[in-house]
Each structure stands twice: as structure tokens, then as C-alpha cells.
Design a protein around this motif. Sequence first.
Motif, short mmCIF file in Angstrom:
data_model
loop_
_atom_site.label_atom_id
_atom_site.label_comp_id
_atom_site.label_asym_id
_atom_site.label_seq_id
_atom_site.Cartn_x
_atom_site.Cartn_y
_atom_site.Cartn_z
N LEU A 65 -4.42 -3.37 -49.13
CA LEU A 65 -5.62 -2.64 -48.77
C LEU A 65 -5.46 -1.18 -49.17
O LEU A 65 -4.47 -0.55 -48.81
N ILE A 66 -6.45 -0.66 -49.89
CA ILE A 66 -6.46 0.76 -50.23
C ILE A 66 -7.56 1.40 -49.40
O ILE A 66 -8.71 0.97 -49.44
N ASN A 67 -7.18 2.44 -48.66
CA ASN A 67 -8.09 3.06 -47.71
C ASN A 67 -7.98 4.58 -47.81
O ASN A 67 -6.99 5.09 -48.35
N ASP A 68 -8.97 5.29 -47.28
CA ASP A 68 -8.96 6.75 -47.34
C ASP A 68 -8.31 7.40 -46.13
O ASP A 68 -8.26 8.62 -46.03
N HIS A 69 -7.83 6.58 -45.19
CA HIS A 69 -7.13 7.11 -44.01
C HIS A 69 -6.11 6.07 -43.55
O HIS A 69 -6.15 4.92 -43.99
N ASP A 70 -5.20 6.49 -42.71
CA ASP A 70 -4.18 5.59 -42.18
C ASP A 70 -4.89 4.49 -41.38
O ASP A 70 -5.61 4.77 -40.43
N PRO A 71 -4.70 3.22 -41.77
CA PRO A 71 -5.42 2.13 -41.10
C PRO A 71 -4.75 1.65 -39.81
O PRO A 71 -4.77 0.47 -39.49
N GLN A 72 -4.17 2.55 -39.05
CA GLN A 72 -3.50 2.18 -37.81
C GLN A 72 -4.41 1.41 -36.85
O GLN A 72 -3.98 0.41 -36.27
N PRO A 73 -5.69 1.82 -36.66
CA PRO A 73 -6.55 1.03 -35.78
C PRO A 73 -6.75 -0.41 -36.27
O PRO A 73 -6.83 -1.33 -35.47
N LEU A 74 -6.78 -0.58 -37.58
CA LEU A 74 -6.90 -1.92 -38.15
C LEU A 74 -5.66 -2.75 -37.82
O LEU A 74 -5.76 -3.94 -37.49
N LEU B 288 -16.79 1.79 -49.52
CA LEU B 288 -17.67 1.04 -48.62
C LEU B 288 -18.05 1.89 -47.41
O LEU B 288 -17.23 2.67 -46.92
N PRO B 289 -19.26 1.70 -46.90
CA PRO B 289 -19.61 2.38 -45.64
C PRO B 289 -18.67 1.89 -44.53
O PRO B 289 -18.26 0.72 -44.52
N PRO B 290 -18.30 2.77 -43.61
CA PRO B 290 -17.36 2.39 -42.55
C PRO B 290 -17.71 1.10 -41.81
O PRO B 290 -16.82 0.31 -41.51
N ALA B 291 -18.97 0.85 -41.56
CA ALA B 291 -19.37 -0.36 -40.82
C ALA B 291 -19.09 -1.65 -41.60
O ALA B 291 -18.99 -2.71 -41.00
N GLN B 292 -18.93 -1.56 -42.90
CA GLN B 292 -18.68 -2.75 -43.72
C GLN B 292 -17.20 -2.99 -43.98
O GLN B 292 -16.82 -4.07 -44.45
N ARG B 293 -16.37 -2.03 -43.69
CA ARG B 293 -14.95 -2.13 -44.07
C ARG B 293 -14.21 -3.25 -43.35
O ARG B 293 -13.58 -4.09 -43.99
N HIS B 294 -14.23 -3.26 -42.03
CA HIS B 294 -13.46 -4.26 -41.31
C HIS B 294 -13.93 -5.68 -41.61
O HIS B 294 -13.08 -6.55 -41.83
#
Length: 77
Positions: free
Chosen positions: A35-44, A11-17
Motif C-alpha cells: 500500500l502506498i499512502n500519503d501518511h503513516d497508515p497506523q490507524p489502518l 483517492l478521496p479519504p472516504a474511498q481509501r479503506h
Amino acid sequence: MPAETIDVRDLPPAQRHPEIHDAFDALDPGETLELINDHDPQPLFYEFDAEVEAFDADGYEVEQRGPGEFVARLPKE
């Protein structure tokens, strides 16, 4: 066992959250969103901890399974 698994890597970054919030909102209390993500979702994590009352921050887990693959578990109280 997660109630739902979503992979947001394509997904484009703007659609993820928004996608993650919608999936979490659809859970019943006691269920977990994987959740499977391409980076550590610490900000989430910080976003959920501050803004989502039903988020169980103590039950949150994240693991790196490989380059570009992080799996986080977001439990709902």
C-alpha cells in the motif's frame, strides 16, 4: 514480493479503506498487499488487526520513503 500494489494517495479519504479492504480480500493466503499512502497508515493497522482475521499483524511493515509517501506491507495468512 507483493502480490499487488495499490496507491491510494489520489483517492478521496472516504474511498481509501474500502479500496484497501477489497484489494486485501482478493489476495491468496501467503500473499502481501503493498500500500502506498500519503501518511503513516497506523490507524489502518489497528483496524486490520481488530477486524480482519486473515491479516498477519506480525508480518506488517511500513516505511517512509519521502514526504507524503509511506509504503506499508499487509501480509495475508
